[in-house]
Design a protein around this motif. Structure first.
Motif, PDB file in Angstrom:
ATOM      1  N   ASN A  54     -36.714   0.856 -33.251  1.00 15.25           N
ATOM      2  CA  ASN A  54     -36.919   2.298 -33.125  1.00 15.25           C
ATOM      3  C   ASN A  54     -36.830   3.029 -34.471  1.00 15.25           C
ATOM      4  OD1 ASN A  54     -37.191   2.436 -30.224  1.00 15.25           O
ATOM      5  ND2 ASN A  54     -35.019   1.934 -30.124  1.00 15.25           N
ATOM      6  N   PRO A  55     -37.614   2.602 -35.453  1.00 11.37           N
ATOM      7  CA  PRO A  55     -37.523   3.256 -36.760  1.00 11.37           C
ATOM      8  C   PRO A  55     -37.873   4.742 -36.718  1.00 11.37           C
ATOM      9  CG  PRO A  55     -39.452   1.833 -36.659  1.00 11.37           C
ATOM     10  CD  PRO A  55     -38.646   1.569 -35.416  1.00 11.37           C
ATOM     11  N   ASP A  56     -38.754   5.136 -35.793  1.00 10.12           N
ATOM     12  CA  ASP A  56     -39.122   6.552 -35.715  1.00 10.12           C
ATOM     13  C   ASP A  56     -37.937   7.422 -35.298  1.00 10.12           C
ATOM     14  OD1 ASP A  56     -41.687   5.938 -36.506  1.00 10.12           O
ATOM     15  OD2 ASP A  56     -42.488   5.911 -34.459  1.00 10.12           O
ATOM     16  N   ALA A  57     -37.079   6.906 -34.417  1.00  9.97           N
ATOM     17  CA  ALA A  57     -35.889   7.661 -34.017  1.00  9.97           C
ATOM     18  C   ALA A  57     -34.957   7.845 -35.210  1.00  9.97           C
ATOM     19  CB  ALA A  57     -35.154   6.939 -32.880  1.00  9.97           C
ATOM     20  N   LEU A  58     -34.805   6.812 -36.021  1.00 10.61           N
ATOM     21  CA  LEU A  58     -33.967   6.919 -37.220  1.00 10.61           C
ATOM     22  C   LEU A  58     -34.553   7.913 -38.204  1.00 10.61           C
ATOM     23  CD1 LEU A  58     -33.162   3.172 -37.560  1.00 10.61           C
ATOM     24  CD2 LEU A  58     -31.462   4.979 -37.394  1.00 10.61           C
ATOM     25  N   ALA A  59     -35.860   7.826 -38.429  1.00 15.48           N
ATOM     26  CA  ALA A  59     -36.510   8.769 -39.348  1.00 15.48           C
ATOM     27  C   ALA A  59     -36.316  10.205 -38.873  1.00 15.48           C
ATOM     28  CB  ALA A  59     -37.993   8.427 -39.475  1.00 15.48           C
ATOM     29  N   ASP A  60     -36.427  10.414 -37.577  1.00 19.04           N
ATOM     30  CA  ASP A  60     -36.242  11.757 -37.023  1.00 19.04           C
ATOM     31  C   ASP A  60     -34.820  12.264 -37.271  1.00 19.04           C
ATOM     32  OD1 ASP A  60     -37.207  14.030 -35.368  1.00 19.04           O
ATOM     33  OD2 ASP A  60     -35.639  13.316 -33.987  1.00 19.04           O
ATOM     34  N   ILE A  61     -33.845  11.414 -37.111  1.00 17.38           N
ATOM     35  CA  ILE A  61     -32.454  11.805 -37.370  1.00 17.38           C
ATOM     36  C   ILE A  61     -32.298  12.216 -38.834  1.00 17.38           C
ATOM     37  CG2 ILE A  61     -30.076  10.951 -37.540  1.00 17.38           C
ATOM     38  CD1 ILE A  61     -30.801   9.131 -35.074  1.00 17.38           C
ATOM     39  N   HIS A  62     -32.808  11.395 -39.740  1.00 20.45           N
ATOM     40  CA  HIS A  62     -32.715  11.721 -41.164  1.00 20.45           C
ATOM     41  C   HIS A  62     -33.374  13.069 -41.451  1.00 20.45           C
ATOM     42  CE1 HIS A  62     -31.035   7.859 -42.080  1.00 20.45           C
ATOM     43  NE2 HIS A  62     -32.150   7.178 -41.893  1.00 20.45           N
ATOM     44  N   LYS A  63     -34.560  13.293 -40.919  1.00 21.69           N
ATOM     45  CA  LYS A  63     -35.290  14.545 -41.153  1.00 21.69           C
ATOM     46  C   LYS A  63     -34.533  15.747 -40.611  1.00 21.69           C
ATOM     47  CE  LYS A  63     -39.834  12.379 -41.156  1.00 21.69           C
ATOM     48  NZ  LYS A  63     -41.072  12.163 -40.398  1.00 21.69           N
ATOM     49  N   LYS A  64     -33.926  15.597 -39.440  1.00 23.53           N
ATOM     50  CA  LYS A  64     -33.188  16.727 -38.852  1.00 23.53           C
ATOM     51  C   LYS A  64     -31.975  17.094 -39.698  1.00 23.53           C
ATOM     52  CE  LYS A  64     -34.806  16.322 -34.146  1.00 23.53           C
ATOM     53  NZ  LYS A  64     -35.677  17.376 -33.938  1.00 23.53           N
ATOM     54  N   TYR A  65     -31.301  16.111 -40.273  1.00 27.03           N
ATOM     55  CA  TYR A  65     -30.183  16.420 -41.164  1.00 27.03           C
ATOM     56  C   TYR A  65     -30.667  17.155 -42.414  1.00 27.03           C
ATOM     57  CZ  TYR A  65     -26.561  13.918 -38.569  1.00 27.03           C
ATOM     58  OH  TYR A  65     -25.644  13.516 -37.622  1.00 27.03           O
ATOM     59  N   ILE A  66     -31.812  16.780 -42.929  1.00 23.63           N
ATOM     60  CA  ILE A  66     -32.374  17.471 -44.089  1.00 23.63           C
ATOM     61  C   ILE A  66     -32.747  18.898 -43.707  1.00 23.63           C
ATOM     62  CG2 ILE A  66     -34.288  17.484 -45.752  1.00 23.63           C
ATOM     63  CD1 ILE A  66     -32.029  15.254 -46.045  1.00 23.63           C
ATOM     64  N   ASP A  67     -33.300  19.077 -42.509  1.00 17.59           N
ATOM     65  CA  ASP A  67     -33.690  20.407 -42.050  1.00 17.59           C
ATOM     66  C   ASP A  67     -32.516  21.385 -41.996  1.00 17.59           C
ATOM     67  OD1 ASP A  67     -36.305  19.547 -41.789  1.00 17.59           O
ATOM     68  OD2 ASP A  67     -36.212  19.312 -39.596  1.00 17.59           O
ATOM     69  N   VAL A  68     -31.298  20.862 -41.805  1.00 12.60           N
ATOM     70  CA  VAL A  68     -30.126  21.748 -41.745  1.00 12.60           C
ATOM     71  C   VAL A  68     -29.352  21.782 -43.059  1.00 12.60           C
ATOM     72  CG1 VAL A  68     -29.917  21.620 -39.238  1.00 12.60           C
ATOM     73  CG2 VAL A  68     -28.639  19.996 -40.672  1.00 12.60           C
ATOM     74  N   GLY A  69     -29.950  21.233 -44.118  1.00  4.75           N
ATOM     75  CA  GLY A  69     -29.365  21.409 -45.433  1.00  4.75           C
ATOM     76  C   GLY A  69     -28.748  20.200 -46.104  1.00  4.75           C
ATOM     77  N   ALA A  70     -28.774  19.051 -45.459  1.00  7.46           N
ATOM     78  CA  ALA A  70     -28.214  17.862 -46.116  1.00  7.46           C
ATOM     79  C   ALA A  70     -29.048  17.520 -47.344  1.00  7.46           C
ATOM     80  CB  ALA A  70     -28.185  16.676 -45.148  1.00  7.46           C
ATOM     81  N   ARG A  71     -28.364  17.093 -48.387  1.00  3.99           N
ATOM     82  CA  ARG A  71     -29.044  16.667 -49.614  1.00  3.99           C
ATOM     83  C   ARG A  71     -28.930  15.162 -49.817  1.00  3.99           C
ATOM     84  NH1 ARG A  71     -26.667  20.346 -54.058  1.00  3.99           N
ATOM     85  NH2 ARG A  71     -28.218  19.315 -55.349  1.00  3.99           N
ATOM     86  N   ALA A  72     -28.289  14.501 -48.840  1.00  2.00           N
ATOM     87  CA  ALA A  72     -28.157  13.045 -48.874  1.00  2.00           C
ATOM     88  C   ALA A  72     -28.102  12.532 -47.441  1.00  2.00           C
ATOM     89  CB  ALA A  72     -26.890  12.638 -49.621  1.00  2.00           C
ATOM     90  N   VAL A  73     -28.778  11.414 -47.214  1.00  4.98           N
ATOM     91  CA  VAL A  73     -28.708  10.761 -45.902  1.00  4.98           C
ATOM     92  C   VAL A  73     -28.168   9.353 -46.091  1.00  4.98           C
ATOM     93  CG1 VAL A  73     -30.566  12.119 -44.861  1.00  4.98           C
ATOM     94  CG2 VAL A  73     -31.110   9.932 -45.956  1.00  4.98           C
ATOM     95  N   THR A  74     -27.398   8.920 -45.117  1.00  5.21           N
ATOM     96  CA  THR A  74     -26.872   7.557 -45.153  1.00  5.21           C
ATOM     97  C   THR A  74     -27.741   6.657 -44.282  1.00  5.21           C
ATOM     98  OG1 THR A  74     -25.303   8.138 -43.407  1.00  5.21           O
ATOM     99  CG2 THR A  74     -24.485   8.193 -45.666  1.00  5.21           C
TER     100      THR A  74
END
Length: 170
Positions: free
Chosen positions: A43-63
């Motif tokens: 499910n790589p698309d689900a992971l990508a979506d999670i990363h993108k949503k964190y960026i959308d709320v201001g994260a400057r780094a994703v784990t």
């Protein structure tokens, strides 16, 4: 990324990392007890979506989705021989999702093994961390984070393993 480059970014003001990956995956259907790292393949698309949503709320780094990506930890789902791939894909998914202007932080968690009980030898543990971290680096991680270790000896082994395979900030 060098230590000075990282500190320069942090010194520019508030520096927000993402939040939990496993909890977000469970909200998207990951069954309780299933190894989250399996979703790097399924499910790589689900992971990508999670990363993108964190960026959308201001994260400057994703784990990366690699907290349990050591060969020892991956034995529970028979992926121990694919530890390098599990981690490389985790970093690639994050990098593709967030681009080059956001930091991708390779997540390394404890193995769950107890050194003092002989579950793993120090050299086996170090080798496993080296495989995991090499996959993260080759997948595009900017730095490595060692998180939630409770055994000082294990985190020391993980740090030495990281320094053996990369010059990235840990």
């Amino acid at each position: 990324m060098s230590k000075s480059e990282f500190l320069s970014l942090v010194n520019q003001g508030t520096f927000l990392f993402d939040g939990a990956i496993g909890t977000e995956l469970q909200a998207r259907g990951l069954p309780v007890g299933e190894v989250p790292e399996k979703w790097n393949f399924s499910n790589p698309d689900a992971l990508a979506d999670i990363h993108k949503k964190y960026i959308d709320v201001g994260a400057r780094a994703v784990t990366t989705n690699s907290f349990g990506g050591s060969p020892h930890k991956l034995k529970s789902c028979s992926l121990q021989d694919k530890a390098y791939e599990v981690n490389k894909i985790a970093a690639e998914i994050a990098r593709k999702a967030v681009g080059d202007s956001i930091l991708v932080v390779g997540s390394v968690g404890p193995t769950g093994a107890l050194l003092m009980m002989g579950d793993l030898s120090e050299s086996e543990m170090a080798s496993g961390f080296e495989i995991q971290i090499k996959g993260l680096v080759d997948g595009g991680a900017d730095l490595i984070i060692l998180e939630t270790f409770s055994d000082p000896d294990e985190i020391k082994i993980a740090l030495q393993a990281a320094k053996a395979v990369t010059d990235l900030t840990v």
